[in-house]
Design a protein around this motif. Structure first.
Motif, PDB file in Angstrom:
ATOM      1  N   LYS A  41      23.296 -31.060   9.606  1.00 50.35           N
ATOM      2  CA  LYS A  41      23.389 -31.456   8.254  1.00 50.35           C
ATOM      3  C   LYS A  41      23.694 -33.125   8.565  1.00 50.35           C
ATOM      4  O   LYS A  41      22.904 -33.733   8.090  1.00 50.35           O
ATOM      5  N   SER A  42      24.538 -33.585   9.621  1.00 49.43           N
ATOM      6  CA  SER A  42      24.655 -35.032   9.877  1.00 49.43           C
ATOM      7  C   SER A  42      23.220 -35.530  10.440  1.00 49.43           C
ATOM      8  O   SER A  42      22.774 -36.745   9.978  1.00 49.43           O
ATOM      9  N   THR A  43      22.451 -34.890  11.067  1.00 43.78           N
ATOM     10  CA  THR A  43      21.227 -35.449  11.480  1.00 43.78           C
ATOM     11  C   THR A  43      20.249 -35.745  10.386  1.00 43.78           C
ATOM     12  O   THR A  43      19.613 -36.758  10.348  1.00 43.78           O
ATOM     13  N   LEU A  44      20.153 -34.670   9.406  1.00 50.66           N
ATOM     14  CA  LEU A  44      19.300 -34.985   8.334  1.00 50.66           C
ATOM     15  C   LEU A  44      19.518 -36.200   7.426  1.00 50.66           C
ATOM     16  O   LEU A  44      18.659 -37.037   7.305  1.00 50.66           O
ATOM     17  N   ILE A  45      20.718 -36.541   7.330  1.00 54.23           N
ATOM     18  CA  ILE A  45      21.391 -37.521   6.584  1.00 54.23           C
ATOM     19  C   ILE A  45      21.232 -38.860   7.194  1.00 54.23           C
ATOM     20  O   ILE A  45      20.753 -39.720   6.743  1.00 54.23           O
ATOM     21  N   ARG A  46      21.462 -38.971   8.332  1.00 50.78           N
ATOM     22  CA  ARG A  46      21.294 -40.179   9.591  1.00 50.78           C
ATOM     23  C   ARG A  46      19.896 -40.481   9.756  1.00 50.78           C
ATOM     24  O   ARG A  46      19.624 -41.722  10.165  1.00 50.78           O
ATOM     25  N   CYS A  47      18.734 -39.544   9.269  1.00 49.29           N
ATOM     26  CA  CYS A  47      17.609 -39.906   9.714  1.00 49.29           C
ATOM     27  C   CYS A  47      17.154 -40.649   8.632  1.00 49.29           C
ATOM     28  O   CYS A  47      16.238 -41.519   8.550  1.00 49.29           O
ATOM     29  N   ILE A  48      17.732 -40.702   7.207  1.00 48.65           N
ATOM     30  CA  ILE A  48      17.187 -41.292   6.161  1.00 48.65           C
ATOM     31  C   ILE A  48      17.512 -43.039   6.455  1.00 48.65           C
ATOM     32  O   ILE A  48      16.479 -43.677   5.726  1.00 48.65           O
ATOM     33  N   ASN A  49      18.506 -43.334   6.849  1.00 48.14           N
ATOM     34  CA  ASN A  49      18.694 -44.745   7.023  1.00 48.14           C
ATOM     35  C   ASN A  49      18.447 -45.124   8.474  1.00 48.14           C
ATOM     36  O   ASN A  49      18.704 -46.403   9.042  1.00 48.14           O
ATOM     37  N   ARG A  50      17.614 -44.402   9.231  1.00 46.98           N
ATOM     38  CA  ARG A  50      17.232 -44.773  10.655  1.00 46.98           C
ATOM     39  C   ARG A  50      18.504 -44.833  11.444  1.00 46.98           C
ATOM     40  O   ARG A  50      18.275 -45.611  12.704  1.00 46.98           O
TER      41      ARG A  50
END
Length: 260
Positions: A41-50
């Motif tokens: 979950k956190s990885t998914l979100i944190r990929c959005i803002n690089r």
């Protein structure tokens, strides 16, 4: 507005965090990402803002291929994406308004960075942001004198001051009590509806996710196993997301959803 196209993420130690993610998130959506700890979950979100780089595939934000950004392009890109953390990330020994003004530092000329002098317009924007989350009266109080819920609202105001199109939230209510959690979630919902800011939130509290989010994305072992309206989430869906019978390892309040 946000599009994952066959996105994969594997960490240096070989851990596969995301597998073949295909998602589209439109402007103004309120999306809750749910799943077990370590599901991605956190990885998914944190990929959005690089904050995390993807290993393969394409991730587009406003039709910009995020993986191709470099240096100043990344910093400029991140200005349009707010990020709220569980830990607040505030400087507790200074005032509330000073913490909000931090959001303007990247745009300041060097002499203002060195002297800490902000413009009148920036101060007004900071106060307006505090007003939007209902803590304008706390503007000149030190952050360490605030409750946890008030500190989370300061973090939210700091993000709003940068005028983002997208608001990412990584477990924003994990350390808050139930009453305070709902106050903070009310703020997120108000901002989403009144300002048309997209909210993508990683959250463990399933019952809260179903109440506030319009759309639920369920992640299991790095894969999207559910993507649909909150109203479509059933006991069977939750069992698919969490594995086995829903309720194992979940809180009592979440387990009650089985009987809804």
């Amino acid at each position: 507005m946000i599009e994952f196209v066959n996105v994969n993420k594997t960490y240096a130690n070989g851990t596969i965090a995301l597998k073949d993610i295909n998602l589209k998130i439109d402007q103004g959506e309120f999306v809750a990402v749910i799943g077990l700890s370590g599901a991605g979950k956190s990885t998914l979100i944190r990929c959005i803002n690089r904050m995390h780089d993807i290993s393969s595939g394409r991730l587009l934000v406003h039709n910009v291929d995020v993986a191709k950004l470099t240096g100043k392009q990344i910093r400029r890109f991140r200005r349009g994406i707010g990020m709220i953390f569980q830990s607040f990330n505030l400087v507790t020994r200074i005032s509330v308004i000073q913490n909000v003004l931090v959001s303007f530092v990247p745009d300041l000329p060097m002499w203002r960075k060195l002297t800490g002098v902000f413009t009148r317009e920036q101060k007004m924007k900071a106060l307006e942001a505090l007003d939007k989350v209902g803590i304008l009266d706390k503007a000149y109080i030190r952050v360490d004198q605030l409750s946890g819920g008030q500190q989370q609202r300061v973090a939210l105001a700091r993000t709003l001051a940068q005028n983002p199109d997208i608001l990412l939230a990584d477990e924003p209510i994990a350390s808050l009590d139930p009453v305070t959690s709902r106050m903070v979630m009310d703020d997120f919902k108000k901002i989403n509806q009144e300002m048309n800011i997209s909210v993508i939130m990683n959250i463990h509290h399933v019952e809260v996710a179903l109440e506030y989010a319009d759309r639920i994305i369920g992640i299991r072992k790095g894969e999207v196993v559910f993507d649909g309206a909150a109203s479509q989430v059933t006991k069977e869906v939750l069992s698919e997301i969490y594995g086995g019978g829903f309720g194992e390892g979940q809180s009592a309040s979440e387990e009650r959803l089985v009987h809804v």
